[in-house]
Design an enzyme around this catalytic site. Structure first.
Site, PDB file in Angstrom:
ATOM      1  N   ASP A  69       0.834  -1.202   0.000  1.00 38.26           N
ATOM      2  CA  ASP A  69       0.000   0.000   0.000  1.00 38.26           C
ATOM      3  C   ASP A  69       0.869   1.253   0.000  1.00 38.26           C
ATOM      4  O   ASP A  69       2.096   1.192   0.233  1.00 38.26           O
ATOM      5  CB  ASP A  69      -0.890  -0.043   1.252  1.00 38.26           C
ATOM      6  CG  ASP A  69      -2.240   0.609   1.039  1.00 38.26           C
ATOM      7  OD1 ASP A  69      -2.365   1.413   0.103  1.00 38.26           O
ATOM      8  OD2 ASP A  69      -3.159   0.316   1.833  1.00 38.26           O
ATOM      9  N   ASP A  89     -10.688   1.742  -3.666  1.00 40.48           N
ATOM     10  CA  ASP A  89     -11.260   1.404  -2.366  1.00 40.48           C
ATOM     11  C   ASP A  89     -12.786   1.435  -2.429  1.00 40.48           C
ATOM     12  O   ASP A  89     -13.439   1.230  -1.411  1.00 40.48           O
ATOM     13  CB  ASP A  89     -10.777   2.404  -1.303  1.00 40.48           C
ATOM     14  CG  ASP A  89      -9.497   1.937  -0.635  1.00 40.48           C
ATOM     15  OD1 ASP A  89      -9.054   0.813  -0.932  1.00 40.48           O
ATOM     16  OD2 ASP A  89      -8.949   2.696   0.183  1.00 40.48           O
TER      17      ASP A  89
END
Ligand code: DGJ
Length: 707
Positions: A441, A505
């Site tokens: 990430d 997301d």
């Protein structure tokens, strides 16, 4: 000099380059079968009155010193001197479909080497390398790749977005001036994917000429499409440099990232298919040939609440659904109970995992699944042991207060101590545990990227690549996902050292339809992470049926993102059903040609995949909003073999339409649905299938099998 004119070809495309006296692309378009260099006489331009007396080319370096008044391809200086180079060819090398043209400006003391490749997939790659030949340092401000375009390339399609709304399309007419797209967020960004499609106005999925370009770079970039005042057009792409960032000592070089270009004479579909083929053959390096495993990712299921016993229950439930890879997301390391602390402290949280990770990993493996884990190595929270010990490890400028992003700062990977620390910690994690997969990430943008006072974003990006490269060499069996808040670092250069992207997301199926379509222009389905999320989406609070969520996730690298322990039987049956369906179809989905179908009603999105042998295809008809018309029209199915016949069937339909029921917006289903048919590929392509009327936010999956 030999090789003055070079003609490179792929099955579909021709690239013609004049190498002397300077390097210039003369043609990038439909393949030419009878080209002779003598034909080029026809392209010798007139020189209009009222301007420079000689022809000014749009060459590789876009030299302003030749009288071209556009943005030069090279900008820089040597303490105010050598600022307007003009490059002449000194050497040409050709090896098959790879061409290297070395040009020099002896006065400015610079060499520019242009590399061009035309892959048999039809994708052209180009990059420039600038070398300082003189003893004094050369400060580079800009270094770009320039691609001329024909006058009919008069419309630009590009991508904008933001977190949870990535890869949105916009179009602009290219008439006067130009279109500039800049990203200064320090990573590829959700805001501007580094690509443009420039074509003849009105181009669509299935019609029109297009030139698609993508700059493979995970840092700041600028792309521009320009109309010169004489009517000629060009596009330019470059990595952006901060002041003083690029100083070349004698003999040192600076490379542009690779620019990838794909031409299609018949719309966006062939352009994308060429890019997909190129990615599959030239970029992706999966450790093994196995099918892409279906994921269960814990993030939206438990967030930071890690209890190994509960996680093992989640794993058990996941395996029962057919999941093949189980990933523990954020929250496993020391002090990570929320997103305000602990980034940098890459040690297991022994309070949460008193017996280590091993029991969980063993449990996952015993269930027959692979094990994955989340990391965010480039970041540090001010509330972390690492920061308390090394407040000077930031990528920042001394004396300034860095703003935090998601409560975190960025580590300076150019500092060897930082690099070694991260390498050691990641090697501990990946070496001491049986890890198959890493979700990497990167959740903030980069502000004032300073290393020892100097701008260092390019070096930071290169060190990020190096860290992944070293880990890739140490752990060649491990796959990496490039995540960056979902959608924030998606490009071909990072894909050379990763295997999947976390697309967004946002798991809202309605939003995902558009995000995934946007991503599909440059990336094949097997690298596009697409998960079935909670019924009530955490990003938007919208609710969707399991059918709509399942079918939307089906066309990527599929996964599930929720807590299966808490779900009811109906939802669980749905997860199992779409997992199975994906597993049945994934060989086709992950190897075939992707089609997006033009449709007169933009509330309906249609996309499909046709196998390379044209013996199988699936098409998904998604009704995004209330249909504009009461009748949805026909689906004319592209890509099938027009000589063959196909069995047409429905693989999945909204629950409301099951067993021939009409649904809300339809009184009676089309005839062919009620009596399954065998129809010719020609008829399906030319006349098509009358579509059923679908309710908003529902979808229908059609199958075509050659008989
Ligand atoms: C952002 C990612 O996109 C999410 O999927 C999740 O991994 C969180 N970070 C964890 O902090």
């Amino acid at each position: 000099m030999e090789n003055a004119i070079v003609h490179l070809t792929s099955d579909s495309t021709s690239l013609i380059v004049r190498c002397t006296p300077f390097a210039e692309i003369l043609y990038l378009g439909q393949r030419l079968n009878g080209f002779s260099a003598d034909d080029l006489i026809s392209l010798g331009r007139a020189v209009p009155n009222g301007r420079i007396d000689v022809d000014a080319p749009v060459n590789f370096s876009a030299d302003s010193g030749r009288g071209s008044f556009g943005t030069p391809g090279v900008e820089g200086h040597r303490d105010g001197l050598d600022w307007s180079p003009v490059f002449d060819t000194v050497e040409v090398q050709q090896q098959g479909n790879q061409l290297t043209i070395i040009t020099k400006d002896a006065i400015a003391g610079l060499q520019l080497c242009s590399e061009l490749r035309l892959d048999h997939s039809g994708v052209m790659q180009a990059r420039n390398t600038l070398t300082n030949l003189k003893a004094e340092n050369y400060q580079v401000t800009r270094l770009a790749v320039t691609l001329p375009l024909p006058e009919r390339a008069d419309e630009v399609m590009a991508f904008h977005g933001r977190w949870i709304k990535e890869f949105q399309l916009h179009r602009t007419r290219l008439e006067h001036g130009g279109v500039i797209q800049e990203n200064r967020r320090g990573k590829t960004s959700s805001e501007y994917f580094p690509a443009m499609v420039i074509g003849h106005h009105g181009f669509s999925e299935q019609q029109g000429e297009v030139w698609g370009v993508h700059l493979g770079w995970s840092g700041n970039h600028r792309l521009r499409a320009d109309v010169k005042t004489d009517g000629r057009r060009l596009m330019q792409a470059e990595a952006l440099y901060f002041p003083g960032e690029q100083v070349l000592e004698q003999g040192e070089s600076l490379e542009t990232p690779w620019l990838y270009a794909s031409y299609s004479a018949s719309g966006l579909n062939p352009m994308s298919q060429q890019f997909h083929r190129f990615v599959r053959q030239q970029i992706l390096r999966f450790p093994t040939n196995k099918p892409r495993p279906v994921h269960l990712n814990t993030w939206e299921g438990i967030y930071f609440n890690h209890d190994p016993n509960y996680i093992m229950q989640m794993a058990t439930q996941s395996a029962a659904l057919g999941v093949e890879r189980f990933i523990i997301d954020d929250g496993w390391f020391r002090g990570r109970d929320h997103d305000r602390a602990a980034l940098g402290d890459w040690y297991l949280d022994e309070k949460k995992y008193p017996h280590g990770l091993k029991p969980v990993i063993d449990h996952v493996k015993n269930l027959g699944m692979e094990f994955g884990i989340w990391v965010e190595p480039e970041m540090i929270n001010p509330d972390s042991d690492l920061y308390r010990a090394h407040p000077d490890w930031l990528l920042a400028l001394p004396g300034y207060q860095q703003p935090t992003g998601r409560h975190q700062f960025v580590l300076d990977l150019n500092n060897p101590q930082v690099f070694d620390y991260l390498l050691e910690r990641m090697s501990w994690l990946l070496g001491e545990h049986d890890v198959d997969y890493v979700k990497w990430d990167m959740n903030r943008e980069i502000v004032q990227p300073g290393h020892q006072g100097r701008a260092a974003l390019t070096a930071q990006t290169q060190q990020f690549y190096r860290l992944l490269d070293v880990l890739g060499e140490r752990f060649p069996q491990i796959e990496f996902e490039s995540c960056a808040s979902g959608g924030g670092r998606i490009d071909y250069e990072v894909l050379k050292r990763s295997h999947r992207f976390w697309t967004s997301d946002n798991n809202d199926a309605l939003e995902r339809q558009k995000i995934q379509r946007g991503m599909s222009y440059f990336f094949p389905p097997e690298v596009m992470g697409s998960h079935i999320g909670n019924k009530r989406c955490h990003a938007t609070s919208r609710q969707h049926s399991i059918e709509f969520r399942g079918l939307t996730a089906l066309f990527g690298h599929m996964g599930i993102e929720l807590d299966p322990v808490k779900e009811g039987d109906a939802e669980r049956a749905g997860f199992a059903r779409y997992t199975r369906l994906h597993q049945q179809l994934r060989e086709l989905l992950h190897s075939g040609n992707v089609y997006r179908v033009d449709h007169h009603d933009d509330t309906t999105l249609i996309n499909g995949v046709v196998s390379i042998r044209q013996d199988r295809a699936v098409f998904l008809v998604s009704q995004l909003a209330m249909p504009a018309w009461s009748l949805p029209g026909n689906l004319r199915v592209p890509g099938l073999d027009t000589q063959a016949r196909y069995r047409v069937s429905i693989l999945d339909a909204p629950a409301l339409l099951a067993n021939g029921q009409p649904g809300h917006t339809m009184r009676k289903q089309p005839d062919w649905i009620q009596q399954p048919q065998e129809l010719s590929g020609e008829w399906l392509e030319k006349a098509g299938l009358a579509l059923p009327v679908l309710d908003p936010e529902s979808a229908l999956l059609l199958s075509f099998e050659r008989v």
